[in-house]
Design a protein around this motif. Structure first.
Motif, PDB file in Angstrom:
ATOM      1  N   LEU A  67       1.106   3.837  -6.976  1.00  0.00           N
ATOM      2  CA  LEU A  67       0.644   4.719  -5.972  1.00  0.00           C
ATOM      3  C   LEU A  67       0.231   6.153  -6.605  1.00  0.00           C
ATOM      4  O   LEU A  67       0.189   6.877  -6.024  1.00  0.00           O
ATOM      5  N   ARG A  68      -0.169   5.866  -7.965  1.00  0.00           N
ATOM      6  CA  ARG A  68      -0.832   6.925  -8.711  1.00  0.00           C
ATOM      7  C   ARG A  68      -2.015   7.121  -8.960  1.00  0.00           C
ATOM      8  O   ARG A  68      -2.527   8.251  -9.251  1.00  0.00           O
ATOM      9  N   ASP A  86      -2.941   2.123 -11.295  1.00  0.00           N
ATOM     10  CA  ASP A  86      -2.099   1.385 -10.728  1.00  0.00           C
ATOM     11  C   ASP A  86      -2.713  -0.276 -10.962  1.00  0.00           C
ATOM     12  O   ASP A  86      -1.906  -0.969 -10.900  1.00  0.00           O
ATOM     13  N   ALA A 109      -5.330  10.115  -5.979  1.00  0.00           N
ATOM     14  CA  ALA A 109      -5.607   8.430  -5.818  1.00  0.00           C
ATOM     15  C   ALA A 109      -6.509   8.326  -4.703  1.00  0.00           C
ATOM     16  O   ALA A 109      -7.145   7.254  -4.712  1.00  0.00           O
ATOM     17  N   GLY A 126       0.892  -1.238   0.116  1.00  0.00           N
ATOM     18  CA  GLY A 126      -0.064  -0.014  -0.040  1.00  0.00           C
ATOM     19  C   GLY A 126       0.715   1.363   0.050  1.00  0.00           C
ATOM     20  O   GLY A 126       2.146   1.109  -0.107  1.00  0.00           O
ATOM     21  N   ALA A 127       0.231   2.345   0.549  1.00  0.00           N
ATOM     22  CA  ALA A 127       0.923   3.644   0.243  1.00  0.00           C
ATOM     23  C   ALA A 127       1.856   3.749   1.612  1.00  0.00           C
ATOM     24  O   ALA A 127       1.724   3.068   2.666  1.00  0.00           O
ATOM     25  N   TYR A 138      -3.989   0.677   0.750  1.00  0.00           N
ATOM     26  CA  TYR A 138      -4.475   1.252  -0.223  1.00  0.00           C
ATOM     27  C   TYR A 138      -4.230   0.256  -1.281  1.00  0.00           C
ATOM     28  O   TYR A 138      -4.865   0.321  -2.408  1.00  0.00           O
ATOM     29  N   ARG A 167       7.138   5.576   0.635  1.00  0.00           N
ATOM     30  CA  ARG A 167       6.786   6.008  -0.729  1.00  0.00           C
ATOM     31  C   ARG A 167       5.461   6.750  -0.681  1.00  0.00           C
ATOM     32  O   ARG A 167       4.489   6.198  -0.189  1.00  0.00           O
ATOM     33  N   ASN A 221     -11.430   6.516  -1.255  1.00  0.00           N
ATOM     34  CA  ASN A 221     -10.693   6.211  -0.012  1.00  0.00           C
ATOM     35  C   ASN A 221     -11.206   7.393   0.875  1.00  0.00           C
ATOM     36  O   ASN A 221     -11.458   7.199   2.076  1.00  0.00           O
ATOM     37  N   ASP A 234       1.706  15.049  -3.543  1.00  0.00           N
ATOM     38  CA  ASP A 234       1.973  13.741  -3.204  1.00  0.00           C
ATOM     39  C   ASP A 234       1.851  13.983  -1.716  1.00  0.00           C
ATOM     40  O   ASP A 234       1.992  15.009  -0.974  1.00  0.00           O
ATOM     41  N   ASN A 247       4.161  -1.149  -6.350  1.00  0.00           N
ATOM     42  CA  ASN A 247       2.726  -0.464  -6.690  1.00  0.00           C
ATOM     43  C   ASN A 247       2.904   0.979  -7.089  1.00  0.00           C
ATOM     44  O   ASN A 247       3.465   1.866  -5.997  1.00  0.00           O
ATOM     45  N   VAL A 257       1.757   8.413  -1.686  1.00  0.00           N
ATOM     46  CA  VAL A 257       0.677   8.185  -2.519  1.00  0.00           C
ATOM     47  C   VAL A 257       0.141   9.643  -3.199  1.00  0.00           C
ATOM     48  O   VAL A 257       0.279  10.777  -2.316  1.00  0.00           O
TER      49      VAL A 257
END
Length: 260
Positions: A68-69, A74, A188, A39-40, A96, A182, A128, A153, A66, A184
């Motif tokens: 994460l865009r 994704d 997203a 996930g994110a 995510y 990383r 989400n 981001d 992933n 997200v």
């Protein structure tokens, strides 16, 4: 006579080498491939302990990155990975990643089981953000926006990362995750989901009772709606890190349900 014996021996050696080079699952056809989608704010390296346990039991495991865009893009990427796999697949997602796998599994025909780990199992038209607003907690306040050309981001505030994201893993591990997280993209978590795979594919769900990212109430709601085989454990959001044995057990249950 000698030549024919040598030829037979060489053929046997080549056959043995070919078998040894082939994945165990491909040779036996006995086990599905397990695909793990992170996930994110994390990456696929977090699945290390789970991956090792699954491989020890003879499973082929793939843990792609992933992007994460956004769920749709994704999902298209993850689906492209799934299309390279022959035979049945157990598709596992954390957080995510669930929004991604729920869409990706509708784009291929060989995903036979879905496993959600503290994950988003959204219905068509949901986002989400909408799930978070329906089952609110304090996590949104810890998100740090960082604009980039074309978007924004989201990162987790490093001073709050362990307390909210991963309180049940060692502090040093959590600190490393916080610095290497990383992000997200904001879009997203606002993007609405399409028709979900859990309506047609059997699902399993692990709920973390101490989750401060996706509230346990939200997880119970999504798991019940998906009619998932559900377990609850005393875990934070990162159950795959803090409770790899329990996570592996649930994945194995899903994998063992797949008919070959």
């Amino acid at each position: 006579m000698i030549r024919s014996c040598l030829t037979a021996a060489l053929a046997a050696i080549l056959l043995a080498a070919t078998i040894a080079a082939s994945p165990a699952a491909a040779r036996t056809g006995a086990k599905p491939t397990i695909v793990l989608v992170h996930g994110a704010f994390a990456d696929a390296s977090g699945f290390g302990a789970v991956t090792g346990r699954l491989q020890d039991r003879g499973y082929t495991v793939i843990a792609p990155a992933n992007p994460l865009r956004g769920p749709a893009s994704d999902a298209a990427y993850i689906a492209s990975v799934l299309k390279t796999i022959s035979g049945p697949i157990v598709l596992v997602a954390h957080s995510y990643g669930g929004a991604v796998t729920t869409e990706a599994a509708t784009q291929v025909g060989n995903v036979k089981a879905l496993v959600y780990l503290n994950a988003l199992a959204m219905d068509e038209g949901e986002s989400n953000v909408e799930i978070t607003q329906r089952f609110p907690n304090q996590f949104a306040d810890a998100l740090v926006p960082r604009p980039f050309p074309g978007g924004t981001d989201l990162y987790v505030d490093t001073t709050k990362f362990r307390a909210l994201f991963a309180p049940d893993i060692p502090a040093r591990t959590a600190a490393l995750m916080a610095t290497a997280q990383r992000p997200v993209v904001l879009a997203a978590i606002q993007e609405k989901a399409t028709a979900p795979a859990w309506k047609t594919i059997p699902s399993w769900y692990l709920i973390g009772r101490q989750d401060e990212v996706i509230s346990p109430e939200a997880q119970r709601f999504m798991a019940k709606r998906a009619r998932a085989h559900t377990v609850e454990i005393n875990s934070s959001h990162v159950s795959f890190l803090s409770h790899p044995a329990a996570v592996t057990k649930l994945i194995l249950e899903a994998a063992q349900s797949v008919r070959h």
